[in-house]
Motif scaffolding. Structure first.
Motif, PDB file in Angstrom:
ATOM      1  N   GLN A 355       0.840  -1.188   0.000  1.00  0.00           N
ATOM      2  CA  GLN A 355       0.000   0.000   0.000  1.00  0.00           C
ATOM      3  C   GLN A 355       0.876   1.238   0.000  1.00  0.00           C
ATOM      4  N   LEU A 356       0.507   2.176  -0.835  1.00  0.00           N
ATOM      5  CA  LEU A 356       1.144   3.481  -0.832  1.00  0.00           C
ATOM      6  C   LEU A 356       0.254   4.470  -0.088  1.00  0.00           C
ATOM      7  N   PRO A 357       0.769   5.606   0.304  1.00  0.00           N
ATOM      8  CA  PRO A 357      -0.061   6.584   1.009  1.00  0.00           C
ATOM      9  C   PRO A 357      -1.305   6.953   0.206  1.00  0.00           C
ATOM     10  N   ALA A 358      -2.438   7.029   0.923  1.00  0.00           N
ATOM     11  CA  ALA A 358      -3.700   7.350   0.269  1.00  0.00           C
ATOM     12  C   ALA A 358      -3.671   8.774  -0.281  1.00  0.00           C
ATOM     13  N   THR A 359      -4.322   8.965  -1.398  1.00  0.00           N
ATOM     14  CA  THR A 359      -4.411  10.276  -2.036  1.00  0.00           C
ATOM     15  C   THR A 359      -5.872  10.653  -2.210  1.00  0.00           C
ATOM     16  N   GLU A 360      -6.111  11.820  -2.813  1.00  0.00           N
ATOM     17  CA  GLU A 360      -7.491  12.235  -3.062  1.00  0.00           C
ATOM     18  C   GLU A 360      -8.179  11.336  -4.076  1.00  0.00           C
ATOM     19  N   SER A 361      -7.405  10.525  -4.797  1.00  0.00           N
ATOM     20  CA  SER A 361      -7.987   9.614  -5.784  1.00  0.00           C
ATOM     21  C   SER A 361      -8.321   8.253  -5.190  1.00  0.00           C
ATOM     22  N   GLY A 362      -7.739   7.918  -4.051  1.00  0.00           N
ATOM     23  CA  GLY A 362      -8.003   6.628  -3.441  1.00  0.00           C
ATOM     24  C   GLY A 362      -6.754   6.037  -2.812  1.00  0.00           C
ATOM     25  N   LEU A 363      -6.772   4.714  -2.623  1.00  0.00           N
ATOM     26  CA  LEU A 363      -5.658   4.007  -1.992  1.00  0.00           C
ATOM     27  C   LEU A 363      -4.880   3.241  -3.061  1.00  0.00           C
ATOM     28  N   PRO A 364      -3.625   3.614  -3.322  1.00  0.00           N
ATOM     29  CA  PRO A 364      -2.851   2.891  -4.339  1.00  0.00           C
ATOM     30  C   PRO A 364      -2.327   1.559  -3.800  1.00  0.00           C
ATOM     31  N   LEU A 365      -2.565   0.510  -4.562  1.00  0.00           N
ATOM     32  CA  LEU A 365      -1.943  -0.792  -4.320  1.00  0.00           C
ATOM     33  C   LEU A 365      -0.880  -0.985  -5.400  1.00  0.00           C
ATOM     34  N   GLU A 366       0.377  -1.046  -4.993  1.00  0.00           N
ATOM     35  CA  GLU A 366       1.455  -1.143  -5.968  1.00  0.00           C
ATOM     36  C   GLU A 366       1.939  -2.577  -6.108  1.00  0.00           C
ATOM     37  N   LEU A 367       2.004  -3.027  -7.355  1.00  0.00           N
ATOM     38  CA  LEU A 367       2.588  -4.330  -7.660  1.00  0.00           C
ATOM     39  C   LEU A 367       4.049  -4.117  -8.025  1.00  0.00           C
ATOM     40  N   TYR A 368       4.917  -4.844  -7.350  1.00  0.00           N
ATOM     41  CA  TYR A 368       6.354  -4.752  -7.610  1.00  0.00           C
ATOM     42  C   TYR A 368       6.862  -6.174  -7.826  1.00  0.00           C
ATOM     43  N   CYS A 369       7.151  -6.491  -9.104  1.00  0.00           N
ATOM     44  CA  CYS A 369       7.611  -7.836  -9.435  1.00  0.00           C
ATOM     45  C   CYS A 369       8.396  -7.763 -10.742  1.00  0.00           C
ATOM     46  N   PHE A 370       8.838  -8.923 -11.222  1.00  0.00           N
ATOM     47  CA  PHE A 370       9.670  -8.965 -12.424  1.00  0.00           C
ATOM     48  C   PHE A 370       9.128  -9.998 -13.407  1.00  0.00           C
ATOM     49  N   ALA A 371       8.913  -9.551 -14.643  1.00  0.00           N
ATOM     50  CA  ALA A 371       8.535 -10.479 -15.711  1.00  0.00           C
ATOM     51  C   ALA A 371       9.754 -11.296 -16.121  1.00  0.00           C
ATOM     52  N   ASN A 372       9.499 -12.493 -16.633  1.00  0.00           N
ATOM     53  CA  ASN A 372      10.611 -13.391 -16.974  1.00  0.00           C
ATOM     54  C   ASN A 372      11.137 -13.177 -18.397  1.00  0.00           C
ATOM     55  N   SER A 373      10.822 -12.037 -18.992  1.00  0.00           N
ATOM     56  CA  SER A 373      11.299 -11.734 -20.344  1.00  0.00           C
ATOM     57  C   SER A 373      11.689 -10.260 -20.419  1.00  0.00           C
ATOM     58  N   THR A 374      12.776  -9.994 -21.157  1.00  0.00           N
ATOM     59  CA  THR A 374      13.195  -8.610 -21.378  1.00  0.00           C
ATOM     60  C   THR A 374      12.726  -8.090 -22.726  1.00  0.00           C
ATOM     61  N   ASP A 375      12.142  -8.956 -23.540  1.00  0.00           N
ATOM     62  CA  ASP A 375      11.620  -8.517 -24.827  1.00  0.00           C
ATOM     63  C   ASP A 375      10.460  -7.552 -24.589  1.00  0.00           C
ATOM     64  N   TRP A 376      10.519  -6.412 -25.240  1.00  0.00           N
ATOM     65  CA  TRP A 376       9.550  -5.341 -24.971  1.00  0.00           C
ATOM     66  C   TRP A 376       8.117  -5.810 -25.215  1.00  0.00           C
ATOM     67  N   LYS A 377       7.883  -6.445 -26.352  1.00  0.00           N
ATOM     68  CA  LYS A 377       6.528  -6.872 -26.704  1.00  0.00           C
ATOM     69  C   LYS A 377       6.021  -7.936 -25.735  1.00  0.00           C
ATOM     70  N   VAL A 378       6.851  -8.911 -25.431  1.00  0.00           N
ATOM     71  CA  VAL A 378       6.449  -9.974 -24.503  1.00  0.00           C
ATOM     72  C   VAL A 378       6.204  -9.392 -23.112  1.00  0.00           C
ATOM     73  N   TYR A 379       7.097  -8.501 -22.681  1.00  0.00           N
ATOM     74  CA  TYR A 379       6.955  -7.865 -21.365  1.00  0.00           C
ATOM     75  C   TYR A 379       5.636  -7.105 -21.244  1.00  0.00           C
ATOM     76  N   GLU A 380       5.286  -6.326 -22.252  1.00  0.00           N
ATOM     77  CA  GLU A 380       4.032  -5.570 -22.200  1.00  0.00           C
ATOM     78  C   GLU A 380       2.837  -6.510 -22.185  1.00  0.00           C
ATOM     79  N   GLY A 381       2.949  -7.635 -22.893  1.00  0.00           N
ATOM     80  CA  GLY A 381       1.863  -8.609 -22.880  1.00  0.00           C
ATOM     81  C   GLY A 381       1.673  -9.226 -21.502  1.00  0.00           C
ATOM     82  N   ILE A 382       2.773  -9.576 -20.842  1.00  0.00           N
ATOM     83  CA  ILE A 382       2.690 -10.155 -19.490  1.00  0.00           C
ATOM     84  C   ILE A 382       2.074  -9.149 -18.523  1.00  0.00           C
ATOM     85  N   GLN A 383       2.546  -7.911 -18.589  1.00  0.00           N
ATOM     86  CA  GLN A 383       2.038  -6.880 -17.687  1.00  0.00           C
ATOM     87  C   GLN A 383       0.554  -6.623 -17.930  1.00  0.00           C
TER      88      GLN A 383
END
Length: 418
Positions: A355-383
């Protein structure tokens, strides 16, 4: 040789008053003809045979001789060498035309030797780039420095030939021009120093993805030169950056991302705070039927019951005092489990939901992880797949993803009021 030409011309009926001029013209034509004939033989006969032999070999390094025109430039040395060799034979040493021919040949021979050395240096750079496993050596900058030195020396030699002075005499006068030379070549000197530092610290090599926002560069390094670094941006435009800017300014290098084989995902979901609430027992039992949350909710439910029993000493524990399960906490646990079982996410690297600090827009939940590919197209697809699922699954946890009201929302509000 001149006597033989004179006798031959006399036999041809040339008058005595034209003998000297005729000998000069014939000798000059013979020298030039032999020079160009030898050049033709070497370039179009011998060189063609050599090219065919090179093409048939299994080696790749000899192909660079053709690609960089090394052999072609060396063949241009032949006619000038022939002229230097034949001139003393046909003309006396004190003859004006002989001196002019010799000076002319030496000037072009010097220039062509410099061009030939330049071609050899280009070939060496290409061969190094194809065979070297680690390309931290700033060979491009070094080659450019050597080229500059070769051409400077050739210019000095040519000036010495024209002035009929020793090159050492001209070089001795360069000491007084040191300050001027430093001023003229300051960018070259700075680029050379920067190239050495870049190489020593292994900061950048050709092929690295770098970002320099100050210069609008965001892409792959295609060449590190003496004065400039060429960066091909992802829109296929080319940005040139001063070489010394890589040591004087900060930049981001993505090389280690490729070595790791993973690319970071760092994005937030904005949760509408008004949708956060406690779960009823019925809702907990419903969510516990899912495979991802079954173990988590069973253990959590038992843990909360034990803690509430410890708190309920007088048997009057109310909902406010008791510990209860929230939908936001359950959703956060679900996301972590979903990421851990996702085969496209690296579990050996950092993987968390916070959880990040709440803002006027709401409560941010941040995902912090790593995709198993560095290929730009594959990475965007996974995300995209991850967040597609989370956006769709959030309502099942009685949570709303925040977004600003749209025209559709206002239209529904007006219809409801009427």
């Amino acid at each position: 040789m001149n006597e033989l030409l004179e006798n031959w011309l006399l036999d041809q009926g040339i008058a005595n008053q034209y003998i000297d001029m005729s000998v000069t013209v014939v000798a000059l034509l013979m020298i030039i003809s032999v020079a160009f004939f030898s050049y033709y033989i070497v370039k179009y006969q011998v060189l063609n045979v050599v090219h065919k032999l090179i093409v048939k070999t299994n080696n790749t390094w000899d192909d660079a001789l053709i690609d960089n025109h090394v052999l072609t430039r060396f063949t241009l040395l032949i006619p000038f060498i022939i002229i230097l060799f034949l001139t003393p034979i046909f003309f006396p040493s004190d003859f004006l035309i002989a001196n002019l021919l010799i000076i002319f040949s030496k000037i072009f021979l010097t220039f062509q030797i410099a061009r030939s050395i330049s071609a050899v240096l280009n070939m060496s750079k290409i061969l190094y780039g194809e065979t070297a496993k680690q390309k931290y050596l700033p060979l491009n900058a070094i080659v450019q420095v050597f080229k500059l030195a070769v051409y400077l020396v050739s210019i000095i030699i040519i000036i010495a030939l024209i002035l009929d002075r020793s090159p050492v005499y001209l070089l001795s006068g360069l000491g007084a021009l040191t300050a001027v030379l430093i001023l003229v070549f300051q960018d070259t000197i700075k680029g050379l120093v920067a190239s050495i530092q870049i190489s020593a610290n292994r900061m950048v090599v050709a092929g690295d993805w770098i970002e320099l926002p100050k210069y609008g560069a965001d892409g792959d390094v295609i060449e590190i030169g003496l004065n400039t670094v060429k960066v091909q941006n992802f829109d296929k435009t080319i940005t040139t950056v001063p070489t010394y800017a890589l040591i004087s300014d900060s930049f981001k290098n993505w090389r280690n991302m490729y070595h790791t084989g993973a690319r970071r995902i760092k994005r937030t979901l904005i949760i509408d705070i008004s949708s956060i609430d406690f779960y009823s027992l019925e809702k907990i039992d419903f969510l516990a039927s899912t495979s991802l949350l079954k173990t988590y909710l069973t253990d959590k439910k038992q843990s909360l019951e034990d803690e509430n029993k410890a708190l309920d000493q007088d048997g009057r524990l109310n909902d406010i005092d008791s510990r209860q399960l929230t939908n936001i906490g359950t959703f956060r646990a679900y996301i972590e489990m979903y990421l851990h079982q996702n085969t496209n996410i690296r579990n050996d690297l950092t993987c968390m939901v916070r959880q990040l600090p709440a803002t006027e827009s709401g409560l941010p939940l941040e995902l912090y992880c790593f995709a198993n590919s560095t290929d730009w197209k594959v990475y965007e697809g996974i995300q995209a797949d991850v967040f597609d699922h989370l956006f769709a699954i959030a309502p099942h946890f009685d949570l709303r993803i925040f977004q600003n009201p749209t025209g559709h929302d206002w239209k529904n509000a007006l219809n409801n009021n009427t």
